[in-house]
Motif scaffolding. Structure first.
Motif, PDB file in Angstrom:
ATOM      1  N   ILE A 186       0.856  -1.201   0.000  1.00 50.73           N
ATOM      2  CA  ILE A 186       0.000   0.000   0.000  1.00 50.73           C
ATOM      3  C   ILE A 186       0.885   1.242   0.000  1.00 50.73           C
ATOM      4  CG2 ILE A 186      -1.767   1.289   1.307  1.00 50.73           C
ATOM      5  CD1 ILE A 186      -2.654  -1.476   2.466  1.00 50.73           C
ATOM      6  N   ALA A 187       1.899   1.248   0.891  1.00 48.57           N
ATOM      7  CA  ALA A 187       2.797   2.406   0.981  1.00 48.57           C
ATOM      8  C   ALA A 187       3.532   2.626  -0.335  1.00 48.57           C
ATOM      9  CB  ALA A 187       3.798   2.190   2.109  1.00 48.57           C
ATOM     10  N   GLU A 188       4.015   1.528  -0.922  1.00 39.48           N
ATOM     11  CA  GLU A 188       4.758   1.669  -2.177  1.00 39.48           C
ATOM     12  C   GLU A 188       3.854   2.198  -3.295  1.00 39.48           C
ATOM     13  OE1 GLU A 188       6.593  -1.871  -3.743  1.00 39.48           O
ATOM     14  OE2 GLU A 188       7.996  -0.692  -4.946  1.00 39.48           O
ATOM     15  N   GLY A 189       2.620   1.692  -3.330  1.00 37.81           N
ATOM     16  CA  GLY A 189       1.662   2.151  -4.344  1.00 37.81           C
ATOM     17  C   GLY A 189       1.368   3.635  -4.193  1.00 37.81           C
ATOM     18  N   GLU A 190       1.133   4.067  -2.953  1.00 39.07           N
ATOM     19  CA  GLU A 190       0.813   5.483  -2.711  1.00 39.07           C
ATOM     20  C   GLU A 190       2.026   6.367  -3.018  1.00 39.07           C
ATOM     21  OE1 GLU A 190      -2.101   6.375  -2.366  1.00 39.07           O
ATOM     22  OE2 GLU A 190      -3.201   4.706  -1.490  1.00 39.07           O
ATOM     23  N   LEU A 191       3.222   5.891  -2.656  1.00 34.41           N
ATOM     24  CA  LEU A 191       4.428   6.675  -2.939  1.00 34.41           C
ATOM     25  C   LEU A 191       4.635   6.781  -4.453  1.00 34.41           C
ATOM     26  CD1 LEU A 191       6.875   8.166  -1.739  1.00 34.41           C
ATOM     27  CD2 LEU A 191       8.119   6.012  -1.786  1.00 34.41           C
ATOM     28  N   GLY A 192       4.390   5.665  -5.144  1.00 37.20           N
ATOM     29  CA  GLY A 192       4.522   5.665  -6.599  1.00 37.20           C
ATOM     30  C   GLY A 192       3.574   6.684  -7.232  1.00 37.20           C
ATOM     31  N   ARG A 193       2.319   6.706  -6.757  1.00 40.29           N
ATOM     32  CA  ARG A 193       1.336   7.662  -7.290  1.00 40.29           C
ATOM     33  C   ARG A 193       1.735   9.093  -6.945  1.00 40.29           C
ATOM     34  NH1 ARG A 193      -1.968   3.221  -6.940  1.00 40.29           N
ATOM     35  NH2 ARG A 193      -2.174   3.249  -4.684  1.00 40.29           N
ATOM     36  N   THR A 194       2.297   9.269  -5.736  1.00 38.66           N
ATOM     37  CA  THR A 194       2.749  10.606  -5.332  1.00 38.66           C
ATOM     38  C   THR A 194       3.811  11.118  -6.302  1.00 38.66           C
ATOM     39  OG1 THR A 194       2.345  10.049  -3.022  1.00 38.66           O
ATOM     40  CG2 THR A 194       3.792  11.918  -3.420  1.00 38.66           C
ATOM     41  N   ILE A 195       4.770  10.248  -6.599  1.00 37.40           N
ATOM     42  CA  ILE A 195       5.866  10.639  -7.502  1.00 37.40           C
ATOM     43  C   ILE A 195       5.315  10.930  -8.905  1.00 37.40           C
ATOM     44  CG2 ILE A 195       8.092   9.862  -8.497  1.00 37.40           C
ATOM     45  CD1 ILE A 195       8.191  10.192  -5.460  1.00 37.40           C
ATOM     46  N   LEU A 196       4.333  10.118  -9.307  1.00 38.24           N
ATOM     47  CA  LEU A 196       3.754  10.310 -10.640  1.00 38.24           C
ATOM     48  C   LEU A 196       3.033  11.647 -10.762  1.00 38.24           C
ATOM     49  CD1 LEU A 196       2.151   6.962 -11.896  1.00 38.24           C
ATOM     50  CD2 LEU A 196       3.779   8.404 -13.109  1.00 38.24           C
ATOM     51  N   ILE A 197       2.142  11.926  -9.793  1.00 40.66           N
ATOM     52  CA  ILE A 197       1.342  13.157  -9.909  1.00 40.66           C
ATOM     53  C   ILE A 197       2.182  14.416  -9.683  1.00 40.66           C
ATOM     54  CG2 ILE A 197      -0.932  12.149  -9.376  1.00 40.66           C
ATOM     55  CD1 ILE A 197      -0.596  13.275  -6.509  1.00 40.66           C
ATOM     56  N   SER A 198       3.294  14.243  -8.958  1.00 39.49           N
ATOM     57  CA  SER A 198       4.130  15.424  -8.713  1.00 39.49           C
ATOM     58  C   SER A 198       5.279  15.506  -9.724  1.00 39.49           C
ATOM     59  CB  SER A 198       4.691  15.379  -7.293  1.00 39.49           C
ATOM     60  OG  SER A 198       5.555  14.270  -7.166  1.00 39.49           O
ATOM     61  N   ARG A 199       5.224  14.621 -10.729  1.00 39.06           N
ATOM     62  CA  ARG A 199       6.262  14.558 -11.782  1.00 39.06           C
ATOM     63  C   ARG A 199       7.667  14.441 -11.183  1.00 39.06           C
ATOM     64  NH1 ARG A 199       3.889  17.317 -16.793  1.00 39.06           N
ATOM     65  NH2 ARG A 199       1.725  17.458 -16.221  1.00 39.06           N
ATOM     66  N   GLY A 200       7.781  13.518 -10.260  1.00 41.62           N
ATOM     67  CA  GLY A 200       9.103  13.218  -9.694  1.00 41.62           C
ATOM     68  C   GLY A 200       9.539  14.133  -8.566  1.00 41.62           C
ATOM     69  N   ASN A 201       8.641  15.004  -8.146  1.00 38.54           N
ATOM     70  CA  ASN A 201       9.018  15.952  -7.089  1.00 38.54           C
ATOM     71  C   ASN A 201       8.661  15.377  -5.706  1.00 38.54           C
ATOM     72  OD1 ASN A 201       9.577  18.138  -5.531  1.00 38.54           O
ATOM     73  ND2 ASN A 201       7.855  19.374  -6.247  1.00 38.54           N
ATOM     74  N   TRP A 202       9.669  14.859  -5.016  1.00 35.52           N
ATOM     75  CA  TRP A 202       9.463  14.220  -3.718  1.00 35.52           C
ATOM     76  C   TRP A 202       9.026  15.217  -2.628  1.00 35.52           C
ATOM     77  CZ3 TRP A 202      10.914   9.028  -2.250  1.00 35.52           C
ATOM     78  CH2 TRP A 202      11.392   8.249  -3.319  1.00 35.52           C
ATOM     79  N   THR A 203       9.367  16.488  -2.847  1.00 39.65           N
ATOM     80  CA  THR A 203       9.114  17.472  -1.778  1.00 39.65           C
ATOM     81  C   THR A 203       7.621  17.676  -1.520  1.00 39.65           C
ATOM     82  OG1 THR A 203       9.224  19.262  -3.382  1.00 39.65           O
ATOM     83  CG2 THR A 203      11.268  18.758  -2.162  1.00 39.65           C
ATOM     84  N   VAL A 204       6.797  17.167  -2.453  1.00 38.85           N
ATOM     85  CA  VAL A 204       5.355  17.320  -2.281  1.00 38.85           C
ATOM     86  C   VAL A 204       4.889  16.696  -0.945  1.00 38.85           C
ATOM     87  CG1 VAL A 204       4.686  15.204  -3.493  1.00 38.85           C
ATOM     88  CG2 VAL A 204       3.158  17.158  -3.525  1.00 38.85           C
ATOM     89  N   LEU A 205       5.635  15.702  -0.486  1.00 40.64           N
ATOM     90  CA  LEU A 205       5.304  15.061   0.794  1.00 40.64           C
ATOM     91  C   LEU A 205       5.421  16.045   1.960  1.00 40.64           C
ATOM     92  CD1 LEU A 205       7.196  11.675   0.351  1.00 40.64           C
ATOM     93  CD2 LEU A 205       4.743  11.912   0.671  1.00 40.64           C
ATOM     94  N   PHE A 206       6.274  17.052   1.783  1.00 36.17           N
ATOM     95  CA  PHE A 206       6.523  18.000   2.871  1.00 36.17           C
ATOM     96  C   PHE A 206       5.828  19.336   2.661  1.00 36.17           C
ATOM     97  CE2 PHE A 206      10.108  15.147   2.213  1.00 36.17           C
ATOM     98  CZ  PHE A 206      10.120  14.501   3.435  1.00 36.17           C
ATOM     99  N   THR A 207       5.214  19.508   1.514  1.00 36.80           N
ATOM    100  CA  THR A 207       4.569  20.797   1.266  1.00 36.80           C
ATOM    101  C   THR A 207       3.057  20.735   1.473  1.00 36.80           C
ATOM    102  OG1 THR A 207       4.512  20.271  -1.081  1.00 36.80           O
ATOM    103  CG2 THR A 207       6.324  21.677  -0.336  1.00 36.80           C
TER     104      THR A 207
END
Lengths: 154, 490
Positions: free
Chosen positions: B443-464
């Motif tokens: 579940i975590a990997e799937g959600e992280l994958g979607r996060t990276i996809l929608i943010s176009r590779g921008n990991w900082t979205v997790l902190f913003t």
């Protein structure tokens, strides 16, 4: 006995993690989204770091807080039960599910203190037959049958 | 959100469904009363029997076992000073002294009443809070869910077991085990080493059967059978009228504590009982007599542990994050039945939610009825000898693992993980974080994958994003507090 057990566990975990890390490094990279190796790499690096802390803690504190002691009796029981599981797995294809299960349960009943042996055998045969009947007839589980030419009740 | 309790009751009041509820609750009481079998083990052992049933009915039986076992654990705690489940530990403190005074029946009766109150009040909390939380959770995106899973996992790793460091290692091992098989984005086979079996990932239920039930069989075999325990005689069960007010107040207090602690991931019934017991002892006029055998001393922990059931279901149903180990097992079972818990469940499957809510109320009532009725027969349940119980549990484990997919591979996985679970506990590693991480890792990997996809590779979205940032900050605080707190304890 096993005074620096945490350090030993830490070393084993580090070695295993390095092996898996090498594997995950070889996974293909994805241009969009998460690469197959990214998530495992993160977890494996975490295990390596925490294992190093575990080792250091063990040495700084002069040995593990947990006492991992096996008495002769415990060791005998553990080896006997592992042996029973092994016999079960090895005989499954030849004796089928029912007979292998009866052997396993008979051995485990003896370990659990069922005496005398013939009562333990009777108990194992009855409980296994009843369970087998319920699951094969009511829940329609297709159990493995013996491949050897031996009589079979079902 | 489409919650209609009356509709739920209408669906539950079918003879067959009521029968399932009764079977589940009685089975739970028996499982709880047998020292060595926990609620999670009981649920796992029953899974093969309900695997082919409709998901709602199977779940109802499981919930009955969950609620029933929470009460059942008090029976041996009162009669032989051995808690049947870890969450009945605090019940020993006053339950056994009561039994020694010849009031075992009263203690069991109080336990049944308090457990029923705890279950009932926690179900009200579940019905009130869960739909609201689900509405909020509907606004969550992948970053929020990922941060939530990280928070839940950290909470579980820090709280379960005696060693925070080992808890985290255990959780990370679970994360790695959860990545075995095809990756969710590219379908690349990971850590399968050419095995077709491993390509589809580790089978969750055989792993559960292994780490809980088979490991427990191995531990039970090691123990010497106690032959010299003398159980107390059970006479009067219903508490006198003048004691009822005190029992109700104590049960109310225990329930509130249990509900709150149940909602927080990872803490569970065991902690809730000790917290509630300690606080009520401080506040109550009878506090100085706690430990000597007072009925309130039984009512507080028993209501608290049953109240955690409804509390723990709140994060499970609304967010898909288990509140304790039993709900982690329930999550695994829901996934097996093809149900994905989370906010969408309330919108897409309101019938199931209505049935769950209604059945929880019925279970609370059934605990009272069967709790009071079983008191006189409880001695017989407690005394099932190890030489009979252990082989029967093993038969259920082996047949259970096999029958899920009619696969020998599953049996081997269960045995291997049984041995792993046995050694992990022996070396001070709790298996709970491993198992929960194994479930949550994909579940975590799937959600992280979607996060990276929608943010176009921008990991900082997790902190913003404020909610995900809040969960991540909470995770850091929780971890620091856990490490510092444990150091201070030493």
């Amino acid at each position: 006995m096993f005074k620096k057990i945490d350090a030993v566990i830490g070393i084993v975990l580090i070695l295993l993690s390095i092996f898996l890390l090498r594997e995950s490094m070889s996974f293909p990279k994805s241009h969009i989204g998460l690469s197959p190796g990214s998530f495992p790499t993160f977890a494996l690096v975490g295990i390596i770091i925490l294992s190093i802390v575990l080792i250091i803690r063990d040495f700084v504190k002069g040995g593990s807080k947990i006492s991992v002691k096996f008495t002769k009796r415990e060791l005998k029981i553990l080896l006997f039960s592992l042996g029973s599981f092994l016999i079960f797995i090895l005989t499954l294809n030849y004796l089928g599910f029912l007979y292998s299960l009866i052997i396993l349960i008979f051995l485990i009943s003896l370990l659990a203190g069922y005496k005398p042996w013939y009562k333990a055998l009777l108990f194992s045969v009855i409980t296994c037959l009843v369970s087998y009947y319920i699951f094969s007839r009511i829940f329609l589980v297709p159990f493995l049958r013996p491949s050897l030419p031996i009589p079979f009740p079902f | 959100m489409g919650i209609n309790l009356m509709e739920g009751f209408r669906l539950i009041f079918q003879p067959i469904t009521l029968f399932y509820l009764i079977v589940g609750t009685i089975a739970g009481i028996i499982v709880g009363a047998l020292p060595g079998l926990s609620a999670s083990t009981g649920i796992i052992l029953f899974l093969p029997l309900v695997y082919k049933m409709p998901s709602a009915e199977a779940l109802i039986i499981m919930l009955g076992i969950y609620g029933g076992s929470m009460f059942g654990g008090s029976i041996p705690a009162i009669l032989i000073r051995t808690p049947g489940t870890p969450s009945a530990g605090a019940t020993v403190l006053d339950g056994y002294p009561l039994a020694q005074k010849g009031k075992a029946g009263l203690a069991l009766g109080t336990s049944a009443i308090a457990s029923s109150i705890g279950s009932f009040l926690s179900t009200i909390a579940l019905v009130v809070i869960a739909p609201q939380l689900a509405k909020i959770a509907l606004k969550f995106g992948p970053p929020e869910f990922f941060a939530l899973v990280v928070f839940g996992l950290s909470a579980i790793a820090t709280v379960t077991g005696k060693d925070v460091l080992k808890g985290f290692i255990s959780a990370l091992i679970g994360v790695i085990l959860g990545t075995v098989g095809l990756d969710p984005v590219m379908g690349y086979s990971r850590f399968s080493f050419g095995s077709l079996y491993l390509e589809s990932g580790l089978p969750l239920l055989p792993v559960m059967i292994g780490v809980f039930a088979i490991a427990q069989v191995l531990r039970d075999l090691e123990k010497e059978e106690e032959r010299n325990i003398i159980a107390q005689k059970v006479t009067r069960v219903l508490p006198p009228k003048e004691e009822l007010k005190g029992i109700f107040l104590a049960a109310l207090f225990g329930s509130i504590v249990g509900i709150i602690i149940g909602i927080i991931p990872g803490i569970g019934g065991s902690v809730a009982t000790y917290v509630a017991y300690g606080q009520y002892k401080r506040l109550s006029k009878k506090g100085k007599y706690f430990g000597e055998g007072v009925l309130e001393g039984v009512a507080v922990p028993e209501s608290a542990n049953n109240a955690t059931t409804g509390g723990a279901l709140i994060p499970l149903l609304t967010l898909g994050v288990p509140g304790d180990i039993v709900t982690a097992v329930l999550l695994g079972i829901l996934i097996l039945f093809g149900i994905k818990p989370g906010p969408l469940l309330f919108r897409e499957n309101p019938i199931l939610i209505n049935k769950i809510f209604a059945s929880m109320f019925i279970i609370a009532f059934l605990i009272l009825v069967f709790g009071l009725l079983s008191a006189k027969y409880s001695q017989k349940i407690v005394y099932v000898p190890k030489r009979i119980l252990t082989p029967i549990v093993l038969i259920l484990c082996i047949i259970g693992a096999y029958s899920l997919n009619s696969s020998l591979y599953d049996v081997i996985v269960a045995i291997v993980f049984g041995v792993i679970g046995y050694f992990m506990e022996k070396f001070g590693f709790s298996v709970t974080p491993l198992l929960i991480a194994l479930i949550l890792s994909p579940i975590a990997e799937g959600e992280l994958g979607r996060t990276i996809l929608i943010s176009r590779g921008n990991w900082t979205v997790l902190f913003t994003r404020p909610i995900s940032l809040t969960f991540l900050v909470l995770t850091v605080i929780f971890v620091i507090y856990a490490f510092m707190g444990r150091k201070e304890e030493k």
